[in-house]
Design an enzyme around this catalytic site. Structure first.
Site, PDB file in Angstrom:
ATOM      1  CG  HIS A  75      33.881  42.073 -16.647  1.00  9.44           C
ATOM      2  ND1 HIS A  75      34.140  43.557 -17.077  1.00  9.44           N
ATOM      3  CD2 HIS A  75      34.213  42.353 -15.713  1.00  9.44           C
ATOM      4  CE1 HIS A  75      35.062  43.534 -17.067  1.00  9.44           C
ATOM      5  NE2 HIS A  75      35.005  43.405 -15.384  1.00  9.44           N
ATOM      6  CG  HIS A 115      34.194  44.845 -11.143  1.00 12.59           C
ATOM      7  ND1 HIS A 115      35.283  45.689 -11.359  1.00 12.59           N
ATOM      8  CD2 HIS A 115      35.015  43.968 -12.258  1.00 12.59           C
ATOM      9  CE1 HIS A 115      36.507  45.385 -12.577  1.00 12.59           C
ATOM     10  NE2 HIS A 115      36.353  44.046 -12.788  1.00 12.59           N
ATOM     11  CD  GLU A 116      34.365  39.743 -12.344  1.00 10.73           C
ATOM     12  OE1 GLU A 116      34.315  39.013 -13.351  1.00 10.73           O
ATOM     13  OE2 GLU A 116      35.934  40.315 -11.871  1.00 10.73           O
TER      14      GLU A 116
END
Length: 226
Positions: free
Chosen positions: A26, A22-23
């Site tokens: 980004h 998820h990170e």
């Protein structure tokens, strides 16, 4: 509750993967759109060590698991993004923000599709893989849905700030420093207060649970698991 290494391996492992990807998503999208802040810090990486927050990624999920919490969640170190450095700051903010939840949905689809291969393994290995995949499916969908709540600094809040007219986007953006307090209020404090008066004020959690259930069922249908 006697927590075992097996319990940890089938819960913490998929949680660490979900949060890490998820990170990293980004940071990857931000880098592609012109901001190299995360890239210079080595955060455009799928190496969990670069993203793990000792408390949010390991200790908090373990505490929730040991305490029989009805939900399991955690977080990684947020990837730093300088939205002003993006080639198109408003649209870029939307794309960077949505990259995390989209990645979690992709991981959930992969986990669900992998159910079809579980039967090819010996019984013990098959059970371990099945439990990991099942938890990966649930964790990734929960992360995606939760993060799309329209409250900054959650991804959904930043998507809303990027899409709403400026007259609405600016007041919403100003809520970011108080976003986590708002979440604690609506998810924990409000239901507690309501319970003291015999009222069910756990509306947001109910919506999240219902939405999560629908998305999981849809993913199972799409991947042929019905």
């Amino acid at each position: 509750m006697n927590i075992t290494l097996y319990d940890l391996s089938v819960w913490v492992l998929p949680l660490v993967i979900a949060i890490t990807f998820h990170e990293a998503a980004h940071g990857f999208v931000a880098h592609r759109l012109g901001d190299d802040t995360a890239y210079k810090l080595g955060r455009v990486s799928f190496n969990p060590i670069r993203h793990i927050d000792p408390f949010g990624t390991l200790i908090l999920p373990a505490i929730l698991l040991i305490s029989h919490s009805p939900f399991l969640f955690g977080y990684a170190k947020p990837v730093p993004v300088n939205f002003r450095a993006l080639r198109n700051p408003r649209i870029g903010m939307v794309l960077v923000a949505i990259a995390g939840p989209v990645t979690n949905i992709v991981l959930a689809l992969i986990a669900a599709a992998a159910f079809h291969g579980v039967g090819l393994l010996p019984a013990n290995a098959a059970q371990w893989l099945f439990d990991n995949l099942k938890n990966a499916l649930v964790i990734n969908v929960i992360l995606a849905i939760f993060n799309m709540m329209p409250i900054p600094p959650l991804d959904g809040g930043r998507v809303a700030v990027g899409l709403l007219p400026r007259v609405l986007a600016l007041p919403l953006a100003r809520l970011e420093p108080f976003g986590m307090l708002i979440l604690i209020g609506v998810l924990i404090l409000l239901p507690l207060v309501g319970s003291q008066f015999g009222l069910n004020l756990d509306v947001i959690s109910a919506i999240l649970r219902t939405t999560t259930g629908y998305v999981i069922r849809l993913i199972l249908i799409v991947t042929g698991n019905t």
